[in-house]
Design a protein around this motif. Structure first.
Motif, PDB file in Angstrom:
ATOM      1  N   ASN A 119       0.839  -1.201   0.000  1.00 56.43           N
ATOM      2  CA  ASN A 119       0.000   0.000   0.000  1.00 56.43           C
ATOM      3  C   ASN A 119       0.873   1.249   0.000  1.00 56.43           C
ATOM      4  O   ASN A 119       0.683   2.134   0.822  1.00 56.43           O
ATOM      5  CB  ASN A 119      -0.919   0.002   1.234  1.00 56.43           C
ATOM      6  N   SER A 120       1.819   1.316  -0.903  1.00 54.07           N
ATOM      7  CA  SER A 120       2.811   2.386  -0.844  1.00 54.07           C
ATOM      8  C   SER A 120       2.288   3.743  -1.302  1.00 54.07           C
ATOM      9  O   SER A 120       2.890   4.759  -0.993  1.00 54.07           O
ATOM     10  CB  SER A 120       4.042   1.999  -1.662  1.00 54.07           C
ATOM     11  N   GLY A 121       1.221   3.784  -2.051  1.00 52.06           N
ATOM     12  CA  GLY A 121       0.689   5.069  -2.501  1.00 52.06           C
ATOM     13  C   GLY A 121       1.384   5.574  -3.746  1.00 52.06           C
ATOM     14  O   GLY A 121       0.796   5.650  -4.809  1.00 52.06           O
ATOM     15  N   LEU A 122       2.655   5.948  -3.629  1.00 51.09           N
ATOM     16  CA  LEU A 122       3.412   6.483  -4.757  1.00 51.09           C
ATOM     17  C   LEU A 122       4.613   5.611  -5.049  1.00 51.09           C
ATOM     18  O   LEU A 122       5.230   5.077  -4.130  1.00 51.09           O
ATOM     19  CB  LEU A 122       3.905   7.897  -4.450  1.00 51.09           C
ATOM     20  N   ILE A 123       4.936   5.495  -6.333  1.00 51.54           N
ATOM     21  CA  ILE A 123       6.166   4.815  -6.724  1.00 51.54           C
ATOM     22  C   ILE A 123       6.908   5.674  -7.736  1.00 51.54           C
ATOM     23  O   ILE A 123       6.318   6.493  -8.440  1.00 51.54           O
ATOM     24  CB  ILE A 123       5.912   3.408  -7.324  1.00 51.54           C
ATOM     25  N   TYR A 124       8.211   5.498  -7.784  1.00 54.75           N
ATOM     26  CA  TYR A 124       9.059   6.112  -8.798  1.00 54.75           C
ATOM     27  C   TYR A 124       9.256   5.050  -9.865  1.00 54.75           C
ATOM     28  O   TYR A 124      10.163   4.249  -9.795  1.00 54.75           O
ATOM     29  CB  TYR A 124      10.399   6.539  -8.197  1.00 54.75           C
TER      30      TYR A 124
END
Length: 176
Positions: free
Chosen positions: A49-54
């Motif tokens: 559930n990280s929300g944002l990824i690069y």
């Protein structure tokens, strides 16, 4: 590579059991820094559930390899040549869309651009929290990222500058 990106954006810098800072191995003991623990302690549950990824695609990896000194002819041997396009000028490692950032020999103001992909709830809002290293000023624009059904990726720019003329040590900060 999304799994790696997710892990790097959800790590903890404190012991999950005690809540205390991570201690480096060795004698005497010392509070660990990024040279000791890398990205931090992976939290597998948070990575889901990280929300944002690069997120990085083929071109991002080409930029990374070129910035590390690989020649385009060597890279072409590793990938489908029809899909490869190479910039004429050797890119800077600062140009690679990584969640971590190293600025060697910061003398002038540096602008660094990053792009994040929202994998969290469709309507999400993220506000930047900056903990700059001592003697460093960091500004982020925009400082709030708002995602909706039309916006899945957003780029932001970090403007980094030193408030002192010389620095002979490594300093660490964070952008959350």
């Amino acid at each position: 590579m999304q799994t790696l990106a997710r892990n790097m954006t959800t790590v903890g810098l404190k012991d999950p059991h005690s809540g205390l800072p991570i201690i480096a191995e060795g004698m005497p003991f010392w509070v660990a820094d990024p040279f000791d623990f890398g990205s931090g302690l992976v939290n597998a549950h948070a990575a889901n559930n990280s929300g944002l990824i690069y997120d990085m695609g083929t071109f991002d990896y080409i930029l990374y390899l070129l910035s590390m000194g690989y020649k385009s002819s060597h890279i072409s041997n590793m990938i489908d040549e029809g899909a490869a396009s190479f910039p004429i000028k050797r890119p800077s490692i600062l140009d690679v869309n990584l969640s971590s950032l190293i600025v060697p020999s910061l003398k002038d103001t540096v602008n660094v651009r990053r792009t994040v992909t929202n994998i969290g709830p469709e309507n999400s809002k993220y506000e930047a929290i900056i903990e700059p290293p001592p003697g460093i000023t960091i500004k982020v624009k925009p400082d709030t990222l708002i995602f909706n059904s039309d916006t899945e990726q957003i780029s932001f720019t970090l403007t980094i500058s030193a408030t002192h003329e010389y620095n002979t040590t490594f300093e660490f900060g964070s952008l959350t």
